[in-house]
Scaffold this active site. Sequence first.
Site, PDB file in Angstrom:
ATOM      1  N   ARG A 100       0.825  -1.211   0.000  1.00 14.74           N
ATOM      2  CA  ARG A 100       0.000   0.000   0.000  1.00 14.74           C
ATOM      3  C   ARG A 100       0.860   1.264   0.000  1.00 14.74           C
ATOM      4  NH1 ARG A 100      -4.374  -1.604   4.767  1.00 14.74           N
ATOM      5  NH2 ARG A 100      -4.669  -3.762   4.076  1.00 14.74           N
ATOM      6  N   GLU A 171     -10.909  -1.589  -5.499  1.00 16.57           N
ATOM      7  CA  GLU A 171     -11.364  -0.612  -4.513  1.00 16.57           C
ATOM      8  C   GLU A 171     -10.415   0.583  -4.433  1.00 16.57           C
ATOM      9  OE1 GLU A 171     -12.667  -0.669   0.208  1.00 16.57           O
ATOM     10  OE2 GLU A 171     -10.804  -1.589  -0.437  1.00 16.57           O
TER      11      GLU A 171
END
Length: 483
Positions: A100, A171
């Site tokens: 991330r 997402e």
Amino acid sequence: MQLTNKRLEWDQFLEIRREILNSWPTGQEVDLEEAIAYQSKIPDNRRFAKKLETAKQEGITLAQPRAGVALVNEHIELLRYLETEGEADLLPTTIDSYTRQNRYNEAQAGIDESRSVGRSMLNGFPAVNHGVVACRQVVESVISPVQVRHGTPDARLLTEISLAGGFTAYEGGGISYNIPYAKDVPLERSIRDWQYADRLVGYYEERGISINREPFGPLTGTLVPPCISHSIAILEALLAAEQGVKSLTLGYGQCGNLTQDVAAIRSLEELADEYLSRFGYQDTVVTTVFHQWMGGFPQDESKAFGVISWGAATAALAKATKVIVKTPHEAMGIPTKEANASGIKATKQILNMLKDQPLMQSQELTEEKELIKAETRAILEKLLEFGEGDIAVGTVRGFQAGVIDVPFAPSRYNAGKLLPARDYYGAVRLLDFGNLPFGEDIKEIHREKIAQRGKTEGREPSFQMVIDDIYAIGKGMLVGKVR
């Protein structure tokens, strides 16, 4: 490159793309034409957008967990277990924290250590490090559609590998994966980086491959007023639609008051359709996702199942298209696959029992919907004004001015002046409006409802109420009332 809400020119996109694919070795595995050919062979029953659209038409709510581990075979085993034993309708691949933050060397170290010790040493699946072939192994190993869920301010390489790897849903967004997740990432940068991700999704769409896109609805997860999460969901929907995205799932995190939560889901879909149509995006399909309680959980598993079941019931009564399921181990860390499956099964039981219930209707529900709509429109119209019609520019300026403000967010690009608290019945109201562009009529509603709680509890409304509310569910109640 100056930020604007305009579709990226293809030549400009390709120029950026060369740099992105060269940023880590697995980027060289991505061949766009071959990836489109691969995606085109995925049948409808494994396509996220198709399954969501069908659920919306049938008025049912699908259940999806969160899940991800470090190694490919173990991740496949986990997803298969959640599909068969947990009866999940939709499956996730949750990405690890190093990926991330684009820290692929550290993700690789986590993979190596996981192999060495025989268990996952990462809190998710490092898709970039594993690459395209491994991602295809994952999506081909199960029957249900699989979505990538993460939390990445700059997800460009992850998007390339995920889509080439056969995932049919993705997402995130430039606001919802920045403000609640990062401290020092400029909003202008993250919006621009996510325009790249959405332009790639839009290109797949042009080639007949529909990839579902889902902004992250709950934001910071605790006491987020519906108007804030709605505004950001609609902003990210407009930004994505401009880049060619057609399948949009907009989310909302459970606050706990049934009337407010149902009103929130219904108003979110209506407002999204309103704004997408207004700006000419007529061919988008909007579905909704309801996130079960994102705050503190009771440590006792039986009590945790009560929280999970309340979220399931609310999702079913609101007719959300899907619900993101929590586990009875939320208070204890990363759940076992058995705990994850048990949360899904409890949720599915409630969804199946309530699927034929009519949509809730009441005067209170109608009034709550209209309040949420008025608040959200006030924010969005001010952002459009700030951006002189450009929603991307207006978003950056609006956050600078605090006319949109996410409570408890770590980002230094967020004003952090907004202060929510519950009213007597557990609906989330505003104790401090910060710089939100609300008229006195809206403000007075919030003041009255919080004052009513204060009077009933025999105390002045204050920050202590906020603290009490944050910890309330973990202590077995919804509202942190003074008894």
